[in-house]
Design a protein around this motif. Structure first.
Motif, mmCIF file in Angstrom:
data_model
loop_
_atom_site.group_PDB
_atom_site.id
_atom_site.type_symbol
_atom_site.label_atom_id
_atom_site.label_comp_id
_atom_site.label_asym_id
_atom_site.label_seq_id
_atom_site.Cartn_x
_atom_site.Cartn_y
_atom_site.Cartn_z
ATOM 1 N N THR A 58 0.842 -1.192 0.000
ATOM 2 C CA THR A 58 0.000 0.000 0.000
ATOM 3 C C THR A 58 0.884 1.251 0.000
ATOM 4 O O THR A 58 2.081 1.171 0.327
ATOM 5 C CB THR A 58 -0.897 0.029 1.249
ATOM 6 N N SER A 60 0.861 3.544 2.210
ATOM 7 C CA SER A 60 1.331 3.710 3.592
ATOM 8 C C SER A 60 2.535 2.827 3.885
ATOM 9 O O SER A 60 3.458 3.238 4.587
ATOM 10 C CB SER A 60 0.209 3.401 4.586
ATOM 11 N N GLU A 61 2.518 1.606 3.361
ATOM 12 C CA GLU A 61 3.661 0.706 3.555
ATOM 13 C C GLU A 61 4.902 1.241 2.842
ATOM 14 O O GLU A 61 6.012 1.165 3.374
ATOM 15 C CB GLU A 61 3.324 -0.698 3.063
ATOM 16 N N ALA A 64 6.372 4.048 4.838
ATOM 17 C CA ALA A 64 6.846 3.712 6.180
ATOM 18 C C ALA A 64 8.365 3.778 6.295
ATOM 19 O O ALA A 64 8.910 3.737 7.394
ATOM 20 C CB ALA A 64 6.351 2.326 6.577
ATOM 21 N N LEU A 70 4.353 10.672 2.931
ATOM 22 C CA LEU A 70 3.207 10.471 2.052
ATOM 23 C C LEU A 70 2.323 11.703 2.131
ATOM 24 O O LEU A 70 1.801 12.044 3.192
ATOM 25 C CB LEU A 70 2.432 9.214 2.463
ATOM 26 N N ASP A 72 -0.982 14.037 1.405
ATOM 27 C CA ASP A 72 -2.421 13.851 1.295
ATOM 28 C C ASP A 72 -2.847 14.210 -0.121
ATOM 29 O O ASP A 72 -2.606 15.328 -0.590
ATOM 30 C CB ASP A 72 -3.127 14.725 2.309
#
Length: 76
Positions: A58, A60-61, A64, A70, A72
Motif C-alpha cells: 500500500t 502507507s507501507e 513507512a 506520504l 495527502d
C-alpha cells in the motif's frame, strides 16, 4: 563545506500515478532514501491500485521507510 557536498539533505517529489511501472517507483524511492534524500510521495487512487497489483504493498507501507513523507492526495 566540502566541494560537491550539499549543506542540507536533498529533497525530491515522486508521484505514482495510474501508469504501470510501480516497481520502478519503489526502487527509485529506495535508492533516493539510501543516498540520504527526503522523498515527498504522491500516490493517486489509480497509482495505489497499481502499487498493490504490481508490488503487493500500500502507499502507507511504501511511505513507512525513514525519509519518505506520504502527501495527502486532497492537499496537492
Amino acid at each position: 563545506m566540502e566541494w560537491g557536498v550539499p549543506s542540507c539533505m536533498p529533497e525530491a517529489v515522486v508521484a505514482l500515478t495510474g501508469a504501470s511501472g510501480a516497481q520502478y517507483c519503489v526502487r527509485l524511492i529506495e535508492a533516493l532514501v539510501d543516498y540520504g534524500w527526503t522523498v515527498n510521495l504522491i500516490v493517486t487512487s489509480t497509482g495505489a491500485i497499481n502499487l498493490d497489483l504490481e508490488c503487493g504493498i500500500t502507499p502507507s507501507e511504501l511511505a513507512a521507510r525513514d525519509g519518505v513523507n506520504l502527501e495527502d492526495n486532497q492537499n496537492l
